[in-house]
Structures are given as structure tokens and as C-alpha cells.
Design a protein around this motif. Sequence first.
Motif, short mmCIF file in Angstrom:
data_model
loop_
_atom_site.label_atom_id
_atom_site.label_comp_id
_atom_site.label_asym_id
_atom_site.label_seq_id
_atom_site.Cartn_x
_atom_site.Cartn_y
_atom_site.Cartn_z
N ASN A 1 16.74 29.31 -12.95
CA ASN A 1 17.70 28.60 -12.11
C ASN A 1 19.10 29.18 -12.17
OD1 ASN A 1 15.75 26.64 -11.28
ND2 ASN A 1 15.98 25.65 -13.28
N GLY A 2 19.24 30.34 -12.78
CA GLY A 2 20.55 30.99 -12.83
C GLY A 2 21.56 30.29 -13.71
N ALA A 3 21.11 29.73 -14.84
CA ALA A 3 22.04 29.08 -15.77
C ALA A 3 23.01 30.09 -16.36
CB ALA A 3 21.25 28.39 -16.88
N ASN A 4 24.18 29.60 -16.77
CA ASN A 4 25.19 30.49 -17.34
C ASN A 4 24.70 31.16 -18.61
OD1 ASN A 4 26.78 29.29 -15.35
ND2 ASN A 4 28.60 29.31 -16.63
N MET A 5 24.91 32.47 -18.71
CA MET A 5 24.65 33.23 -19.92
C MET A 5 25.88 33.13 -20.82
SD MET A 5 23.05 35.59 -21.83
CE MET A 5 21.98 36.69 -20.91
N LEU A 6 25.70 32.69 -22.06
CA LEU A 6 26.83 32.51 -22.96
C LEU A 6 27.08 33.72 -23.85
CD1 LEU A 6 26.21 28.82 -24.12
CD2 LEU A 6 27.51 29.66 -22.15
N LYS A 7 26.17 34.67 -23.86
CA LYS A 7 26.22 35.78 -24.82
C LYS A 7 26.95 37.00 -24.27
CE LYS A 7 23.62 33.83 -28.05
NZ LYS A 7 24.07 33.61 -29.43
N THR A 8 27.30 37.89 -25.19
CA THR A 8 27.94 39.16 -24.85
C THR A 8 27.24 40.27 -25.63
OG1 THR A 8 30.07 38.08 -24.51
CG2 THR A 8 30.09 40.46 -24.85
#
Length: 330
Positions: free
Chosen positions: A147-154
Motif C-alpha cells: 500500500n505504499g507505506a512510508n519507509m522509515l529507514k536509510t
Amino acid sequence: MQISGGVQLSGGVNLVPGGSSPSPSGASPFQGSNFGYIMGGYTNPAPSTTTNDILKYSYASDGNASQSGDLMQDTRMAGGGNSSSTNGYMAGARTGPTALSNKIEKFPFASDGNTTSSANVANGGSKYTGFSSSTDGYAYGGEIGPNGANMLKTDKFSFASDSDSTDLGSLNSDRGSGGCTSSDSGFLMGGRSPSLVYLSDIRKFAFASDTTLSDHSDLNTATNNNAGVNSDTSGYSIAANADGGPYTHSNIDKFPFASQTTATEVGEVDEITYGICASSSTQSGYTAGGNRSSGGPSIKIRKFPFASDGDSTDVGNLEYNTGDGASAQY
């Protein structure tokens, strides 16, 4: 030119004929002197046709793009892209409505050719913001999941080793930020928070520390899905979804790297576009394709000069209409 009077020259002096300039080397990861690249993306309105083509367009002369190679798979919502002095990179991508790739793909600038992959990105996602130092590529935020949730990682990966990326942790909780790069830092411009609030923040990431984002300044409009380019001294945010209504922002905003000064509008792109592939030459900022507010992706290649603020001009076409690809420059 005449030199007299016993003048002594030392220290590697370059003498350049009047009216010309030294030929740029193309060795900078944050500016190029030869070509801009667009990798993958949509070729029709989402979720229709996608592509694995790598297209390139010349910085030396205006004109249409040509195909230079292929990605390993058809790609949609690829992301920011990365550039070393010798290779272009794409780390992660959305390859289907619910499918994500965790491959770090690369291709050589010196010869046209297909990408290869010998490493993975730890946090496979799509639509990340890409920065490149002289030694490493960075993939910030983006989307993950069906669903295209926000990615929190880098993620950070080495250009020298072709090894898997390192997880730098949750430095950023936003997505859809434009990215640009100075000689020592990456910058996130705008974006959208997990609560769907559009942002005007410009945040700075120092390559020397790899640990934190700091507040640098602000855009003059809250934006999402904007593109970014950079001169030696300034960053530029180009077009976007704008707060207060979708697909309505065509501004070119500029801010200085050296001071924490709010961005100012210095020009316009000639179509209201988001999801643009943007690249930086030593002289100009370039946009390629992008999703228009109506009628599907754009086919246009445009540029604006760093030396004088102003609107973008049409300098060529891609082989087909394309949006949401990844970018590189050489």
C-alpha cells in the motif's frame, strides 16, 4: 596574451583561450559534464506500462534521448538514483503493484550497457531520495509494502566494494522529498509525513557524520514528489504536488548551501509535473519526463541555467513518455 618583465609561472597553471572554458572532467558525483540518465519508470498513466530501459541525453548539445542499456527488470517508482564518478546506480524499486526489489543495480558510464547486480539494499523499497558522496550512495525513506507505506529507514552502500548496504536507522519518517547534493552534504526538500501533511522543511545530512538530519531552512511552498538539482553553491526544488491541491506546483525554488536562508522562486517549468527525473550538469539543471496533472507522463527534456535564474526551456524528447524513473549523471 603577452607576458613580459621576467614573470615566473608555477603550480600547474592552465591557460585557456579567450571566450572558452576548461572542459569539465565529469568526475563529480553531484554534477556531470557529459550525460544525464533516466532509469525505468512508467510509460503510461499508473498502473499501466512500465519499462526497464536506461535512456541518456547529452549535456554538450541539446537533443533527444537515446537508449543506452537495460535494467534487470521492468521498474515502476524506481526512486532517486545514485552516481559515482564511473557508474550509475539504482537501489531498490517497485517492480509490480505489490512487488519490491532489493537489488542494487549499476551500469558503467564509459560504455553503454545493461545493469548488473552483486549487492542488495537492506531496506528494499521504492521512490527513495538519493544522494551521492564521492565514495558512497545513500537511499533515504521512500515507500514500502503493497500500500505504499512510508519507509522509515536509510541505507548507505559503498561504490568501491559492491557490497550490501548498511542500515543507518530511522533518520527520516517522510517520503516524496526532493533531493540535492553539495560537496559535503545531502539535502531533503519537502515531502509528506506519515500523517499525510505536506512539508516545507529543507533538512541537511552531513556525509562526514552519517547520523542525523539537521534543519537547514524552508521551501516557500509545502510540497511532495518534487525533484532536486544542484549547482556548486545552491540547491533547487522543481515542481511537485503542492499543499492545498494535487498536481498544482510548477515552481523552481532555489536556496543557498552556505546559509540557512528560505528558498525563493526563480523560475517555472513549462508543464505542471511531479515524479520528474532530474539531473545536474556543471552548467544547468535538467528535468526529464514526469507525471503531468492530466494526460499521463511527459516526454519532454528541459533545462535551466544555473548562472541566470529563469524558466526552463524545452531541449529535446525522451523516446517515450515516462514518469517516476531513477536518475543519474556523468
